[in-house]
Write a protein that holds these residues in place. Structure first.
Motif, PDB file in Angstrom:
ATOM      1  N   SER A 157       8.696  26.520 -18.699  1.00 57.07           N
ATOM      2  CA  SER A 157       7.240  26.544 -18.574  1.00 57.07           C
ATOM      3  C   SER A 157       6.800  25.239 -17.920  1.00 57.07           C
ATOM      4  CB  SER A 157       6.614  26.743 -19.964  1.00 57.07           C
ATOM      5  OG  SER A 157       5.213  26.883 -19.860  1.00 57.07           O
ATOM      6  N   SER A 158       5.616  24.780 -18.237  1.00 55.87           N
ATOM      7  CA  SER A 158       5.074  23.616 -17.532  1.00 55.87           C
ATOM      8  C   SER A 158       4.080  22.862 -18.405  1.00 55.87           C
ATOM      9  CB  SER A 158       4.375  24.081 -16.251  1.00 55.87           C
ATOM     10  OG  SER A 158       3.608  23.041 -15.682  1.00 55.87           O
ATOM     11  N   GLY A 159       3.973  21.574 -18.145  1.00 56.17           N
ATOM     12  CA  GLY A 159       2.926  20.786 -18.794  1.00 56.17           C
ATOM     13  C   GLY A 159       1.533  21.238 -18.392  1.00 56.17           C
ATOM     14  N   ALA A 160       1.453  22.083 -17.362  1.00 59.50           N
ATOM     15  CA  ALA A 160       0.153  22.610 -16.941  1.00 59.50           C
ATOM     16  C   ALA A 160      -0.488  23.487 -18.015  1.00 59.50           C
ATOM     17  CB  ALA A 160       0.305  23.406 -15.643  1.00 59.50           C
ATOM     18  N   VAL A 161       0.285  23.944 -19.004  1.00 60.56           N
ATOM     19  CA  VAL A 161      -0.291  24.794 -20.057  1.00 60.56           C
ATOM     20  C   VAL A 161      -1.332  24.044 -20.883  1.00 60.56           C
ATOM     21  CG1 VAL A 161       1.794  26.191 -20.235  1.00 60.56           C
ATOM     22  CG2 VAL A 161       1.499  24.238 -21.773  1.00 60.56           C
ATOM     23  N   GLN A 165      -5.386  16.603 -19.248  1.00 58.82           N
ATOM     24  CA  GLN A 165      -5.101  15.699 -20.368  1.00 58.82           C
ATOM     25  C   GLN A 165      -6.283  14.763 -20.571  1.00 58.82           C
ATOM     26  OE1 GLN A 165      -1.215  13.998 -20.112  1.00 58.82           O
ATOM     27  NE2 GLN A 165      -1.685  12.291 -21.469  1.00 58.82           N
ATOM     28  N   PRO A 166      -6.819  14.673 -21.802  1.00 57.72           N
ATOM     29  CA  PRO A 166      -7.938  13.764 -22.047  1.00 57.72           C
ATOM     30  C   PRO A 166      -7.602  12.333 -21.627  1.00 57.72           C
ATOM     31  CG  PRO A 166      -7.599  15.205 -23.927  1.00 57.72           C
ATOM     32  CD  PRO A 166      -6.443  15.430 -23.009  1.00 57.72           C
ATOM     33  N   ALA A 177      -4.051  21.385 -28.582  1.00 61.57           N
ATOM     34  CA  ALA A 177      -4.656  22.721 -28.503  1.00 61.57           C
ATOM     35  C   ALA A 177      -5.523  22.925 -27.261  1.00 61.57           C
ATOM     36  CB  ALA A 177      -5.497  22.983 -29.757  1.00 61.57           C
ATOM     37  N   GLY A 178      -5.490  21.991 -26.334  1.00 65.67           N
ATOM     38  CA  GLY A 178      -6.257  22.170 -25.104  1.00 65.67           C
ATOM     39  C   GLY A 178      -5.659  23.254 -24.232  1.00 65.67           C
ATOM     40  N   ALA A 179      -6.356  23.558 -23.135  1.00 64.31           N
ATOM     41  CA  ALA A 179      -5.897  24.632 -22.251  1.00 64.31           C
ATOM     42  C   ALA A 179      -6.538  24.454 -20.880  1.00 64.31           C
ATOM     43  CB  ALA A 179      -6.284  25.993 -22.833  1.00 64.31           C
ATOM     44  N   PRO A 180      -5.960  25.079 -19.848  1.00 68.89           N
ATOM     45  CA  PRO A 180      -6.595  25.039 -18.525  1.00 68.89           C
ATOM     46  C   PRO A 180      -7.988  25.662 -18.576  1.00 68.89           C
ATOM     47  CG  PRO A 180      -4.349  25.898 -18.398  1.00 68.89           C
ATOM     48  CD  PRO A 180      -4.697  25.840 -19.836  1.00 68.89           C
ATOM     49  N   ALA A 319      -9.234   7.987 -16.868  1.00 67.47           N
ATOM     50  CA  ALA A 319      -7.932   8.091 -16.212  1.00 67.47           C
ATOM     51  C   ALA A 319      -7.453   9.540 -16.196  1.00 67.47           C
ATOM     52  CB  ALA A 319      -6.914   7.218 -16.933  1.00 67.47           C
ATOM     53  N   GLN A 320      -6.862   9.953 -15.098  1.00 67.40           N
ATOM     54  CA  GLN A 320      -6.232  11.263 -15.009  1.00 67.40           C
ATOM     55  C   GLN A 320      -4.747  11.092 -15.321  1.00 67.40           C
ATOM     56  OE1 GLN A 320      -7.069  13.553 -11.484  1.00 67.40           O
ATOM     57  NE2 GLN A 320      -9.154  12.757 -11.316  1.00 67.40           N
ATOM     58  N   ARG A 321      -4.300  11.776 -16.359  1.00 61.64           N
ATOM     59  CA  ARG A 321      -2.920  11.603 -16.825  1.00 61.64           C
ATOM     60  C   ARG A 321      -2.193  12.947 -16.870  1.00 61.64           C
ATOM     61  NH1 ARG A 321      -2.363   6.528 -19.264  1.00 61.64           N
ATOM     62  NH2 ARG A 321      -4.360   5.487 -19.675  1.00 61.64           N
ATOM     63  N   TYR A 322      -0.885  12.870 -16.653  1.00 59.36           N
ATOM     64  CA  TYR A 322       0.000  14.020 -16.800  1.00 59.36           C
ATOM     65  C   TYR A 322       1.317  13.466 -17.339  1.00 59.36           C
ATOM     66  CZ  TYR A 322       2.397  18.418 -15.546  1.00 59.36           C
ATOM     67  OH  TYR A 322       3.099  19.600 -15.580  1.00 59.36           O
TER      68      TYR A 322
END
Length: 361
Positions: A157-161, A165-166, A177-180, A319-322
């Motif tokens: 799968s992917s971290g995109a699920v 990211q806050p 529990a976040g989501a796209p 900040a945009q984080r992944y």
């Protein structure tokens, strides 16, 4: 439906021996014992993740006399033979010509399904088509696993699920529990991976398949396409050409990169040792900005920092984080990051040069 192997020579790897040694040394013996004599059906076997899995499995097959049978799905067998003949023509490998969205004609016994097809959406892709391709592919591979009596199934799968990211969350946990965002069509990839994970869990509940999920974050290493939409690959390509690295945007987004040899250790360990029905983040937790990535690539390849940034950063912008939190994999499965980023960059460059030289001879 398939192409018989034409070469009976011993496996001659297409990656560096020290990478193969790392994989053997860092993968617990219980993993190789569990894989002995297994019939493994692999999707995505001709891509970045798939090629690395094949390199590792064939090396281990030779090293430990595992007697593996690897069935690799591909739409274009001839293209894979041309790309990686040492993999495609190995006697343990059988190329299955077909599409991941239409596997109903395959009915042979299988022990393990590795669903490693990980195509992502490019700019301009039809979001609905991206969603359908990913979800339908998962449905088909699960149906194959049930029909062919597979005992184990691994979904990459992917971290995109997790969706965005806050900004204040430095590393994202598996139980976030976040989501796209459902109002953004360009989140099709993440939405489809979430549905795929749900389908996997449904199959495990209804049919008793032993399932595991690896949520893959950013990767780096040989076989990574340098002309695709991966920043690290693009930076390496430009630096190898002697060009200044150009960072689009302001370069403040945070990413992390796991080297491909480490990735294989993680994937095989999750497959065998991971808790059934669980998802594990797979990636490095060592964060850096895209600007820092450009500087690192430039120093490793060019011997100096030679890059430019297209836009000024916005003061106080979130900040945009992944970046994954990998505590679960580290504590439960004894998995760690073994290869630092400069080494990963250098190994990728060296392999690319070797491939270029070989293609000219």
């Amino acid at each position: 439906m398939f192409q018989e192997p034409t070469s009976m020579s011993p496996y001659s790897p297409g990656i560096a021996p020290d990478d193969l040694r790392l994989i053997i040394e860092k993968t617990a013996p219980v993993v190789w014992h569990a894989l002995r004599g297994k019939r493994i059906f692999i999707t995505g076997g001709t891509g970045f993740i798939g090629c690395w899995l094949l390199e590792a499995l064939l090396w281990a097959d030779q090293h430990f006399q595992l007697e593996l049978q690897l069935m690799v799905l591909t739409r274009r067998p001839a293209a894979f033979v041309a790309k990686a003949p040492h993999l495609a023509q190995h006697p343990a490998v059988r190329l299955i010509m077909g599409n991941v969205n239409a596997l109903g004609g395959f009915n042979e016994p299988v022990d393990i399904v590795l669903h490693a097809a990980t195509d992502v959406a490019n700019a301009g892709s039809d979001p609905c088509q991206v969603f359908d391709d990913i979800v339908d592919g998962t449905k088909e591979t699960l149906a194959l696993a049930i029909r062919c009596k597979a005992q184990r199934y691994l979904l990459t799968s992917s971290g995109a699920v997790y969706g965005r990211q806050p900004g204040k969350m430095t590393h994202i946990l598996e139980d976030y529990a976040g989501a796209p965002d459902t109002l953004q069509p360009n989140t099709a990839y993440g939405q489809a991976k979430r549905v795929s994970e749900w389908l996997v869990q449904c199959a495990a509940s209804r049919h008793g398949i032993d399932t595991r999920i690896a949520r893959v974050f950013a990767l780096l290493g040989p076989y990574l396409p340098l002309d695709a939409h991966f920043a690290a690959g693009n930076f390496i390509r430009d630096a190898m050409a002697g060009q200044e690295i150009k960072v689009s945007g302001d370069g403040t987004a945070f990413r992390s990169y796991l080297y491909a040899a480490d990735m294989v250790v993680w994937l095989l360990t999750i497959l065998v040792v991971g808790e059934p029905g669980q998802a594990y983040n797979l990636g490095s937790d060592q964060a850096l900005t895209i600007r820092q990535l450009a500087a690192t690539v430039s120093r490793v390849v060019l011997g100096e920092e030679r890059f430019s940034v297209a836009a000024e950063s916005v003061e106080n912008a979130p900040a945009q984080r992944y970046i994954p939190n990998i505590d679960k994999a580290c504590k439960d499965l004894n998995l760690f990051v073994h290869t630092d980023l400069p080494s990963a960059i250098r190994k990728t460059v060296d392999w690319t040069i070797m491939q270029s030289t070989a293609s000219r001879t």
